[in-house]
Design a protein around this motif. Structure first.
Motif, PDB file in Angstrom:
ATOM      1  N   GLU A   1     -26.984   2.569   4.972  1.00 37.13           N
ATOM      2  CA  GLU A   1     -28.281   3.021   5.473  1.00 37.13           C
ATOM      3  C   GLU A   1     -28.259   3.348   6.962  1.00 37.13           C
ATOM      4  O   GLU A   1     -29.260   3.822   7.503  1.00 37.13           O
TER       5      GLU A   1
ATOM      6  N   HIS B   1     -19.225   3.729  -3.983  1.00 42.10           N
ATOM      7  CA  HIS B   1     -19.576   5.104  -3.644  1.00 42.10           C
ATOM      8  C   HIS B   1     -20.764   5.643  -4.442  1.00 42.10           C
ATOM      9  O   HIS B   1     -21.301   6.691  -4.121  1.00 42.10           O
ATOM     10  N   ALA B   2     -21.165   4.941  -5.501  1.00 42.30           N
ATOM     11  CA  ALA B   2     -22.283   5.438  -6.322  1.00 42.30           C
ATOM     12  C   ALA B   2     -23.630   5.086  -5.692  1.00 42.30           C
ATOM     13  O   ALA B   2     -24.572   4.729  -6.375  1.00 42.30           O
ATOM     14  N   ASP B   3     -23.698   5.183  -4.365  1.00 42.50           N
ATOM     15  CA  ASP B   3     -24.958   4.900  -3.676  1.00 42.50           C
ATOM     16  C   ASP B   3     -25.708   6.209  -3.460  1.00 42.50           C
ATOM     17  O   ASP B   3     -25.123   7.288  -3.433  1.00 42.50           O
ATOM     18  N   LYS B   4     -26.997   6.123  -3.276  1.00 40.11           N
ATOM     19  CA  LYS B   4     -27.829   7.316  -3.149  1.00 40.11           C
ATOM     20  C   LYS B   4     -27.608   8.036  -1.818  1.00 40.11           C
ATOM     21  O   LYS B   4     -27.921   9.215  -1.692  1.00 40.11           O
ATOM     22  N   THR B   5     -27.073   7.342  -0.820  1.00 37.14           N
ATOM     23  CA  THR B   5     -26.907   7.939   0.501  1.00 37.14           C
ATOM     24  C   THR B   5     -25.697   8.867   0.575  1.00 37.14           C
ATOM     25  O   THR B   5     -25.634   9.735   1.437  1.00 37.14           O
ATOM     26  N   GLY B   6     -24.708   8.662  -0.310  1.00 35.32           N
ATOM     27  CA  GLY B   6     -23.496   9.465  -0.264  1.00 35.32           C
ATOM     28  C   GLY B   6     -22.497   8.998   0.780  1.00 35.32           C
ATOM     29  O   GLY B   6     -21.434   9.609   0.951  1.00 35.32           O
TER      30      GLY B   6
END
Length: 220
Positions: free
Chosen positions: A132, A174-179
């Motif tokens: 974040e 890596h499967a986070d929404k932020t990339g």
């Protein structure tokens, strides 16, 4: 207003969004192949980036513009300039790696306290918190530009203790929404020109794969 290259370290210039935009277009051409011209640019990048400031709510738009301009400069840097970034006393790769390590340390301290002492969940929470932070995204983007196609930069990053393992933990999430996790994966994928860096990346990924396979076998 005339801007001389030797004055790029001036904090007023670093915070001027018009000049920052100009740097994005002009500096790569001005410094191409010249160590003498690379020196002030390396100082500008290493001393004036203030990446941690990006994470503050009151961060000035001008600073964001300057960081974006610096990132573009690194992206378009010729090999001679990348070599200077690594060889100069300021060492841009260390500035970027330190931001990642400092961000992780601060996030882990908070997540461990919340978990009442820390565990595997605290580490995952710390990495998630890093995703974040604007400074982490900026550092990864610039680090990827710095190491791409440049063995010396890759070897230099490899010499920053703890960074490779941290990048791997980030790519594992890596499967986070932020990339941002994907940005970490891109940095590791780019480290293919240094034999030592290539082996280190392969080893850490192979170790993780074997650990997962062993865990799967124990669950059967």
């Amino acid at each position: 207003m005339a801007v001389r290259l030797e004055n790029l370290g001036d904090p007023v210039l670093a915070q001027n969004k018009t000049i920052a935009a100009g740097l994005r277009r002009l500096v790569p051409a001005l410094t191409r192949g010249s160590a003498a011209l690379c020196a002030p640019l390396a100082r500008y990048l290493a001393e004036r980036l203030c990446l941690a400031e990006l994470d503050k709510p009151e961060c000035a738009p001008e600073l964001k513009d300057a960081v974006e301009a610096a990132s573009d400069v690194v992206r378009h840097s010729p090999p001679a300039l990348k070599t200077y970034y690594v060889a100069s006393s300021l060492q841009l790769h260390r500035v970027l790696c330190s931001r990642l390590l400092d961000a992780h340390s601060a996030a882990l301290t908070k997540s461990s306290a919340a978990a009442g002492g820390g565990d595997g969940g605290a580490e995952k929470a710390a990495v998630a918190a890093m995703f974040e932070l604007p400074s982490v995204r900026a550092a990864l983007q610039m680090l990827h530009c710095l190491v791409s196609g440049h063995a010396e930069a890759q070897s230099a990053v490899l010499g920053c203790e703890g960074v490779l393992a941290l990048l791997h933990r980030m790519e594992e999430q890596h499967a986070d929404k932020t990339g941002v996790g994907l940005l970490a994966e891109n940095v590791l994928d780019a480290m293919q020109d240094s034999a030592a860096a290539q082996k280190a990346v392969a080893d850490i990924r192979d170790a993780e794969r074997r650990e997962k396979e062993a865990l799967a076998r124990r669950k059967r």
